[in-house]
Design a protein around this motif. Sequence first.
Motif, PDB file in Angstrom:
ATOM      1  N   HIS A   1      42.793  -3.973 -47.015  1.00  0.00           N
ATOM      2  CA  HIS A   1      42.977  -4.863 -48.161  1.00  0.00           C
ATOM      3  C   HIS A   1      44.379  -4.696 -48.739  1.00  0.00           C
ATOM      4  N   VAL A   2      44.827  -3.449 -48.853  1.00  0.00           N
ATOM      5  CA  VAL A   2      46.166  -3.167 -49.364  1.00  0.00           C
ATOM      6  C   VAL A   2      47.227  -3.793 -48.467  1.00  0.00           C
ATOM      7  N   ILE A   3      47.066  -3.629 -47.166  1.00  0.00           N
ATOM      8  CA  ILE A   3      48.032  -4.194 -46.216  1.00  0.00           C
ATOM      9  C   ILE A   3      48.031  -5.715 -46.291  1.00  0.00           C
ATOM     10  N   THR A   4      46.851  -6.317 -46.424  1.00  0.00           N
ATOM     11  CA  THR A   4      46.746  -7.770 -46.542  1.00  0.00           C
ATOM     12  C   THR A   4      47.558  -8.277 -47.733  1.00  0.00           C
ATOM     13  N   LEU A   5      47.375  -7.653 -48.879  1.00  0.00           N
ATOM     14  CA  LEU A   5      48.070  -8.076 -50.092  1.00  0.00           C
ATOM     15  C   LEU A   5      49.581  -7.921 -49.951  1.00  0.00           C
ATOM     16  N   ARG A   6      50.005  -6.840 -49.335  1.00  0.00           N
ATOM     17  CA  ARG A   6      51.449  -6.611 -49.196  1.00  0.00           C
ATOM     18  C   ARG A   6      52.074  -7.588 -48.207  1.00  0.00           C
ATOM     19  N   CYS A   7      51.328  -7.958 -47.173  1.00  0.00           N
ATOM     20  CA  CYS A   7      51.823  -8.984 -46.243  1.00  0.00           C
ATOM     21  C   CYS A   7      52.031 -10.311 -46.972  1.00  0.00           C
ATOM     22  N   MET A   8      51.135 -10.619 -47.894  1.00  0.00           N
ATOM     23  CA  MET A   8      51.235 -11.869 -48.657  1.00  0.00           C
ATOM     24  C   MET A   8      52.409 -11.851 -49.631  1.00  0.00           C
ATOM     25  N   VAL A   9      52.538 -10.736 -50.361  1.00  0.00           N
ATOM     26  CA  VAL A   9      53.548 -10.637 -51.413  1.00  0.00           C
ATOM     27  C   VAL A   9      54.966 -10.632 -50.840  1.00  0.00           C
ATOM     28  N   GLN A  10      55.112 -10.354 -49.550  1.00  0.00           N
ATOM     29  CA  GLN A  10      56.429 -10.400 -48.903  1.00  0.00           C
ATOM     30  C   GLN A  10      57.069 -11.776 -48.997  1.00  0.00           C
ATOM     31  N   PHE A  11      56.260 -12.798 -49.226  1.00  0.00           N
ATOM     32  CA  PHE A  11      56.782 -14.161 -49.349  1.00  0.00           C
ATOM     33  C   PHE A  11      57.805 -14.265 -50.474  1.00  0.00           C
ATOM     34  N   ILE A  12      57.612 -13.474 -51.532  1.00  0.00           N
ATOM     35  CA  ILE A  12      58.479 -13.567 -52.710  1.00  0.00           C
ATOM     36  C   ILE A  12      59.906 -13.141 -52.383  1.00  0.00           C
ATOM     37  N   GLY A  13      60.053 -11.984 -51.765  1.00  0.00           N
ATOM     38  CA  GLY A  13      61.383 -11.468 -51.461  1.00  0.00           C
ATOM     39  C   GLY A  13      61.838 -11.732 -50.043  1.00  0.00           C
ATOM     40  N   ARG A  14      61.022 -12.486 -49.275  1.00  0.00           N
ATOM     41  CA  ARG A  14      61.324 -12.829 -47.885  1.00  0.00           C
ATOM     42  C   ARG A  14      61.501 -11.573 -47.027  1.00  0.00           C
ATOM     43  N   GLU A  15      60.713 -10.519 -47.333  1.00  0.00           N
ATOM     44  CA  GLU A  15      60.782  -9.288 -46.545  1.00  0.00           C
ATOM     45  C   GLU A  15      59.925  -9.400 -45.280  1.00  0.00           C
ATOM     46  N   ILE A  16      60.160  -8.479 -44.361  1.00  0.00           N
ATOM     47  CA  ILE A  16      59.357  -8.391 -43.131  1.00  0.00           C
ATOM     48  C   ILE A  16      58.916  -6.936 -42.916  1.00  0.00           C
ATOM     49  N   LYS A  17      58.749  -6.239 -44.032  1.00  0.00           N
ATOM     50  CA  LYS A  17      58.411  -4.818 -43.984  1.00  0.00           C
ATOM     51  C   LYS A  17      57.037  -4.580 -43.377  1.00  0.00           C
ATOM     52  N   TYR A  18      56.075  -5.432 -43.708  1.00  0.00           N
ATOM     53  CA  TYR A  18      54.707  -5.329 -43.195  1.00  0.00           C
ATOM     54  C   TYR A  18      54.469  -6.504 -42.254  1.00  0.00           C
ATOM     55  N   SER A  19      54.544  -6.219 -40.954  1.00  0.00           N
ATOM     56  CA  SER A  19      54.476  -7.303 -39.975  1.00  0.00           C
ATOM     57  C   SER A  19      53.214  -7.289 -39.125  1.00  0.00           C
ATOM     58  N   GLY A  20      52.594  -6.168 -38.941  1.00  0.00           N
ATOM     59  CA  GLY A  20      51.388  -6.066 -38.127  1.00  0.00           C
ATOM     60  C   GLY A  20      50.481  -4.981 -38.671  1.00  0.00           C
ATOM     61  N   VAL A  21      49.255  -4.958 -38.200  1.00  0.00           N
ATOM     62  CA  VAL A  21      48.291  -3.997 -38.733  1.00  0.00           C
ATOM     63  C   VAL A  21      48.733  -2.560 -38.460  1.00  0.00           C
TER      64      VAL A  21
END
Length: 301
Positions: A140-160
Amino acid sequence: MADTCGQVLLGSGLTVLSHPLLYIKVLIQVGHEPLAPTLGRNLFGRQVYQLPGLFAYAKHIMKVDGKAGLFKGIGPRLCAGTIGTVVHSKVVQKCQEQGTLQLLDGQQKAEEGSLQHVVNETTKEMIARSCATIVTHPFHVITLRCMVQFIGREIKYSGVFDSIITVYREEGILGFFAGLIPRLLGDVLSLWICNLLAHVINTYAIDDSMSHTGEMKNCSQAVTGFFASMLTYPFVLVSNLMAVNNCGLAGGLPPYASVYPTWVDCWRHLSREGNTSRGSSLFFRKLPAGKMYAIDQKRFF
């Protein structure tokens, strides 16, 4: 086993269909407002400034990332749903076996529809849900962080798997359980409020001699469930904010969010700002009172 597989398949399908809604809701929860307010009309026909709703927000995401952009974080969410269904099923089965053993030992079975029966069944469901929530919270934590990356256009969390390594390297084991306590509290309170209210309505407001009694009881369960989810929504909001808070993503750092030492501090800050219901509605979103829109930061302050 067949029932569990069927639940997994059905749950996965519903997860995929509902994912864009959750994605947009999470971005609104963290305070990301990429589109400026527009002049529209409320339910009473009065002209008011409104924030963009579900469809306008979805169009913006598709414009930036394409249609596939609406499904960021779907991988870990499907993992959470699958594992959660299996864990929930196994725990419920164990609770039922324990109940059967108690009956064999001579303990009296609670009467169907009685308060004791409701308490017993709710307790079993609470245990099963809590176990499933704890086991699946890292996803769940990873899911949320993948979504929030949209704001700063990051690619820090890319896969499970890469995300699991990233969280463990930067935050350790505790990083996987950020926001767990308010999520558990919200789930437990919502379950008990829903079931106890439904029991009161079914016992004192619905007569068994009336026609369509079964349908009315199902309706009361749905209504009380909706009411309980409204009451406990702040727990959901705080849990999601704590899951992304201070994790190195723009959506979890100032100016979008303060760095909260604990989830209680997050709750207090939201209460002071009058934001405990932020993201609860995706339609007819009114402009926050006393807030100014920062075009460059795409948020209110």
